[in-house]
Write a protein that holds these residues in place. Structure first.
Motif, PDB file in Angstrom:
ATOM      1  N   SER A   1       4.790   2.136  -0.432  1.00 11.98           N
ATOM      2  CA  SER A   1       6.083   2.167   0.253  1.00 11.98           C
ATOM      3  C   SER A   1       6.260   0.938   1.135  1.00 11.98           C
ATOM      4  O   SER A   1       7.298   0.279   1.096  1.00 11.98           O
ATOM      5  CB  SER A   1       6.186   3.438   1.096  1.00 11.98           C
ATOM      6  N   LEU A   2       5.245   0.608   1.923  1.00 12.84           N
ATOM      7  CA  LEU A   2       5.363  -0.551   2.814  1.00 12.84           C
ATOM      8  C   LEU A   2       5.419  -1.866   2.040  1.00 12.84           C
ATOM      9  O   LEU A   2       6.145  -2.784   2.410  1.00 12.84           O
ATOM     10  CB  LEU A   2       4.194  -0.605   3.803  1.00 12.84           C
ATOM     11  N   LEU A   3       4.653  -1.973   0.974  1.00 12.63           N
ATOM     12  CA  LEU A   3       4.582  -3.234   0.242  1.00 12.63           C
ATOM     13  C   LEU A   3       5.775  -3.478  -0.684  1.00 12.63           C
ATOM     14  O   LEU A   3       6.151  -4.618  -0.906  1.00 12.63           O
ATOM     15  CB  LEU A   3       3.285  -3.296  -0.567  1.00 12.63           C
ATOM     16  N   PHE A   4       6.381  -2.389  -1.193  1.00 16.65           N
ATOM     17  CA  PHE A   4       7.401  -2.593  -2.208  1.00 16.65           C
ATOM     18  C   PHE A   4       8.779  -2.022  -1.875  1.00 16.65           C
ATOM     19  O   PHE A   4       9.783  -2.616  -2.213  1.00 16.65           O
ATOM     20  CB  PHE A   4       6.921  -2.013  -3.552  1.00 16.65           C
ATOM     21  N   ARG A   5       8.834  -0.873  -1.237  1.00 17.64           N
ATOM     22  CA  ARG A   5      10.138  -0.242  -1.021  1.00 17.64           C
ATOM     23  C   ARG A   5      10.666  -0.433   0.395  1.00 17.64           C
ATOM     24  O   ARG A   5      11.825  -0.728   0.589  1.00 17.64           O
ATOM     25  CB  ARG A   5      10.056   1.259  -1.338  1.00 17.64           C
ATOM     26  N   ASP A   6       9.832  -0.207   1.375  1.00 12.93           N
ATOM     27  CA  ASP A   6      10.253  -0.262   2.780  1.00 12.93           C
ATOM     28  C   ASP A   6       9.470  -1.359   3.484  1.00 12.93           C
ATOM     29  O   ASP A   6       8.681  -1.088   4.383  1.00 12.93           O
ATOM     30  CB  ASP A   6       9.996   1.088   3.461  1.00 12.93           C
ATOM     31  N   ALA A   7       9.679  -2.587   3.054  1.00 10.82           N
ATOM     32  CA  ALA A   7       8.840  -3.688   3.513  1.00 10.82           C
ATOM     33  C   ALA A   7       8.787  -3.801   5.028  1.00 10.82           C
ATOM     34  O   ALA A   7       7.766  -4.176   5.583  1.00 10.82           O
ATOM     35  CB  ALA A   7       9.317  -4.993   2.907  1.00 10.82           C
ATOM     36  N   ASP A   8       9.857  -3.474   5.682  1.00 12.23           N
ATOM     37  CA  ASP A   8       9.857  -3.552   7.143  1.00 12.23           C
ATOM     38  C   ASP A   8      10.317  -2.235   7.726  1.00 12.23           C
ATOM     39  O   ASP A   8      11.420  -1.763   7.460  1.00 12.23           O
ATOM     40  CB  ASP A   8      10.755  -4.689   7.624  1.00 12.23           C
ATOM     41  N   ILE A   9       9.460  -1.666   8.530  1.00 10.07           N
ATOM     42  CA  ILE A   9       9.731  -0.430   9.252  1.00 10.07           C
ATOM     43  C   ILE A   9       9.839  -0.801  10.717  1.00 10.07           C
ATOM     44  O   ILE A   9       9.085  -1.642  11.209  1.00 10.07           O
ATOM     45  CB  ILE A   9       8.580   0.581   9.032  1.00 10.07           C
TER      46      ILE A   9
ATOM     47  N   SER B   1      -8.347  -2.605   7.778  1.00  4.03           N
ATOM     48  CA  SER B   1      -7.371  -3.362   6.974  1.00  4.03           C
ATOM     49  C   SER B   1      -6.076  -2.568   6.795  1.00  4.03           C
ATOM     50  O   SER B   1      -4.998  -3.150   6.730  1.00  4.03           O
ATOM     51  CB  SER B   1      -7.963  -3.740   5.622  1.00  4.03           C
ATOM     52  N   GLU B   2      -6.169  -1.239   6.726  1.00  2.15           N
ATOM     53  CA  GLU B   2      -4.967  -0.414   6.627  1.00  2.15           C
ATOM     54  C   GLU B   2      -4.152  -0.492   7.910  1.00  2.15           C
ATOM     55  O   GLU B   2      -2.925  -0.614   7.882  1.00  2.15           O
ATOM     56  CB  GLU B   2      -5.347   1.038   6.331  1.00  2.15           C
ATOM     57  N   LEU B   3      -4.832  -0.443   9.038  1.00  2.00           N
ATOM     58  CA  LEU B   3      -4.127  -0.536  10.322  1.00  2.00           C
ATOM     59  C   LEU B   3      -3.462  -1.899  10.489  1.00  2.00           C
ATOM     60  O   LEU B   3      -2.360  -2.006  11.019  1.00  2.00           O
ATOM     61  CB  LEU B   3      -5.084  -0.258  11.479  1.00  2.00           C
ATOM     62  N   GLU B   4      -4.133  -2.937  10.027  1.00  2.00           N
ATOM     63  CA  GLU B   4      -3.540  -4.280  10.111  1.00  2.00           C
ATOM     64  C   GLU B   4      -2.301  -4.395   9.228  1.00  2.00           C
ATOM     65  O   GLU B   4      -1.312  -5.019   9.602  1.00  2.00           O
ATOM     66  CB  GLU B   4      -4.586  -5.332   9.750  1.00  2.00           C
ATOM     67  N   LEU B   5      -2.330  -3.781   8.041  1.00  2.00           N
ATOM     68  CA  LEU B   5      -1.166  -3.771   7.157  1.00  2.00           C
ATOM     69  C   LEU B   5      -0.003  -3.033   7.815  1.00  2.00           C
ATOM     70  O   LEU B   5       1.144  -3.487   7.768  1.00  2.00           O
ATOM     71  CB  LEU B   5      -1.527  -3.113   5.823  1.00  2.00           C
ATOM     72  N   ILE B   6      -0.300  -1.926   8.442  1.00  2.00           N
ATOM     73  CA  ILE B   6       0.737  -1.154   9.134  1.00  2.00           C
ATOM     74  C   ILE B   6       1.336  -1.981  10.263  1.00  2.00           C
ATOM     75  O   ILE B   6       2.559  -2.037  10.430  1.00  2.00           O
ATOM     76  CB  ILE B   6       0.162   0.181   9.649  1.00  2.00           C
ATOM     77  N   ARG B   7       0.496  -2.648  11.033  1.00  2.00           N
ATOM     78  CA  ARG B   7       1.006  -3.482  12.128  1.00  2.00           C
ATOM     79  C   ARG B   7       1.888  -4.609  11.589  1.00  2.00           C
ATOM     80  O   ARG B   7       2.934  -4.914  12.161  1.00  2.00           O
ATOM     81  CB  ARG B   7      -0.136  -4.060  12.958  1.00  2.00           C
ATOM     82  N   LEU B   8       1.478  -5.212  10.504  1.00  2.00           N
ATOM     83  CA  LEU B   8       2.233  -6.311   9.903  1.00  2.00           C
ATOM     84  C   LEU B   8       3.652  -5.891   9.533  1.00  2.00           C
ATOM     85  O   LEU B   8       4.593  -6.676   9.648  1.00  2.00           O
ATOM     86  CB  LEU B   8       1.494  -6.820   8.655  1.00  2.00           C
TER      87      LEU B   8
ATOM     88  N   SER C   1       5.402  -3.249  10.879  1.00  2.00           N
ATOM     89  CA  SER C   1       6.079  -2.484  11.935  1.00  2.00           C
ATOM     90  C   SER C   1       6.726  -3.455  12.906  1.00  2.00           C
ATOM     91  O   SER C   1       6.045  -4.077  13.720  1.00  2.00           O
ATOM     92  CB  SER C   1       5.083  -1.580  12.670  1.00  2.00           C
ATOM     93  N   ARG C   2       8.045  -3.578  12.818  1.00  2.00           N
ATOM     94  CA  ARG C   2       8.748  -4.601  13.600  1.00  2.00           C
ATOM     95  C   ARG C   2       8.802  -4.312  15.088  1.00  2.00           C
ATOM     96  O   ARG C   2       8.733  -5.225  15.904  1.00  2.00           O
ATOM     97  CB  ARG C   2      10.172  -4.762  13.074  1.00  2.00           C
ATOM     98  N   MET C   3       8.977  -3.052  15.466  1.00  2.00           N
ATOM     99  CA  MET C   3       9.221  -2.745  16.871  1.00  2.00           C
ATOM    100  C   MET C   3       8.079  -2.017  17.562  1.00  2.00           C
ATOM    101  O   MET C   3       7.990  -2.048  18.784  1.00  2.00           O
ATOM    102  CB  MET C   3      10.515  -1.943  17.007  1.00  2.00           C
ATOM    103  N   GLY C   4       7.222  -1.355  16.812  1.00  2.00           N
ATOM    104  CA  GLY C   4       6.129  -0.690  17.492  1.00  2.00           C
ATOM    105  C   GLY C   4       5.316   0.254  16.643  1.00  2.00           C
ATOM    106  O   GLY C   4       5.706   0.643  15.538  1.00  2.00           O
ATOM    107  N   LEU C   5       4.159   0.599  17.191  1.00  2.59           N
ATOM    108  CA  LEU C   5       3.180   1.455  16.538  1.00  2.59           C
ATOM    109  C   LEU C   5       2.833   2.631  17.430  1.00  2.59           C
ATOM    110  O   LEU C   5       2.793   2.504  18.658  1.00  2.59           O
ATOM    111  CB  LEU C   5       1.868   0.692  16.317  1.00  2.59           C
ATOM    112  N   VAL C   6       2.523   3.750  16.804  1.00  5.22           N
ATOM    113  CA  VAL C   6       1.914   4.869  17.505  1.00  5.22           C
ATOM    114  C   VAL C   6       0.791   5.368  16.601  1.00  5.22           C
ATOM    115  O   VAL C   6       1.020   5.697  15.439  1.00  5.22           O
ATOM    116  CB  VAL C   6       2.909   6.014  17.773  1.00  5.22           C
ATOM    117  N   PHE C   7      -0.427   5.388  17.136  1.00  5.78           N
ATOM    118  CA  PHE C   7      -1.576   5.930  16.430  1.00  5.78           C
ATOM    119  C   PHE C   7      -1.998   7.200  17.157  1.00  5.78           C
ATOM    120  O   PHE C   7      -2.116   7.204  18.386  1.00  5.78           O
ATOM    121  CB  PHE C   7      -2.745   4.944  16.423  1.00  5.78           C
TER     122      PHE C   7
END
Length: 199
Positions: free
Chosen positions: A88-96, A110-117, A119-125
């Motif tokens: 979803s992040l790589l192909f459909r919803d490139a920017d969340i 590496s998964e967390l880094e991909l998520i951060r990459l 996520s334009r406005m912020g993260l919650v873990f």
């Protein structure tokens, strides 16, 4: 309606007030998954057009959260399971705008880094180091939640009010914890288990 009258604890309220770029940790029953849904609602209320994704690990939890969010009028919040979100992040919803990850202890760095990459406005873990489904704690490649906080520049909030159990069970668990010195030996505090009445 899901959680229509569900109270929030002081810790949950504090975490919500901090907003974003946060790691919320706590033992089972402290309301982390519920808090993930509250974050999604908060972001959509503040910016109705924003794109929010919640990442969970199981289809059952995905279905539960999706139905709860739908009952809140939040059908456009994307909920992905552990096998869907990368595609979803790589192909459909490139920017969340906001990405919320429940059970972060089961992710790899590496998964967390991909998520951060993405996520334009912020993260919650959200998660609990002691609930990892993997026997090898170094699967994350980060060692501890303190390392996640440092690497990603997050604020760390610890929840300790267990809200999942009734009063009798809460009392029983508190009695058990009184004789359990593992947390104290490891420099932690004894959690306090409380019961909240709901309608």
């Amino acid at each position: 309606m899901f959680f229509e009258h569900h109270p929030i604890t002081a810790g949950q309220a504090n975490a919500l007030e901090l907003g974003t770029n946060i790691l919320v940790s706590g033992p089972a029953g402290t309301g982390k998954t519920y808090l993930a849904m509250l974050y999604a609602r908060k972001y959509k209320q503040e910016a109705p057009g924003c794109k929010v994704m919640i990442i969970v690990f199981t289809n059952a939890l995905k279905k539960f959260i999706s139905e709860a969010l739908k009952s809140w009028g939040l059908e456009d919040v994307k909920v992905s399971n552990s096998t869907e979100w990368k595609h979803s992040l790589l192909f459909r919803d490139a920017d969340i705008d906001y990405c919320i990850v429940d059970e972060v202890q089961d992710m790899v760095l590496s998964e967390l880094e991909l998520i951060r990459l993405h996520s334009r406005m912020g993260l919650v873990f959200l998660g609990d180091e002691n609930q990892s489904i993997y026997f090898f704690k170094d699967r994350m490649g980060i060692g501890s939640f303190d390392n996640i906080v440092s690497k990603f520049g997050l604020c760390h909030v610890r929840l300790n009010e267990v809200v999942r159990y009734n009063e009798g069970l809460s009392s029983f668990l508190n009695d058990i914890i009184l004789v359990d010195d593992v947390l104290i030996r490891n420099g932690g505090n004894k959690p306090e288990i409380k019961c909240f009445e709901t309608n």
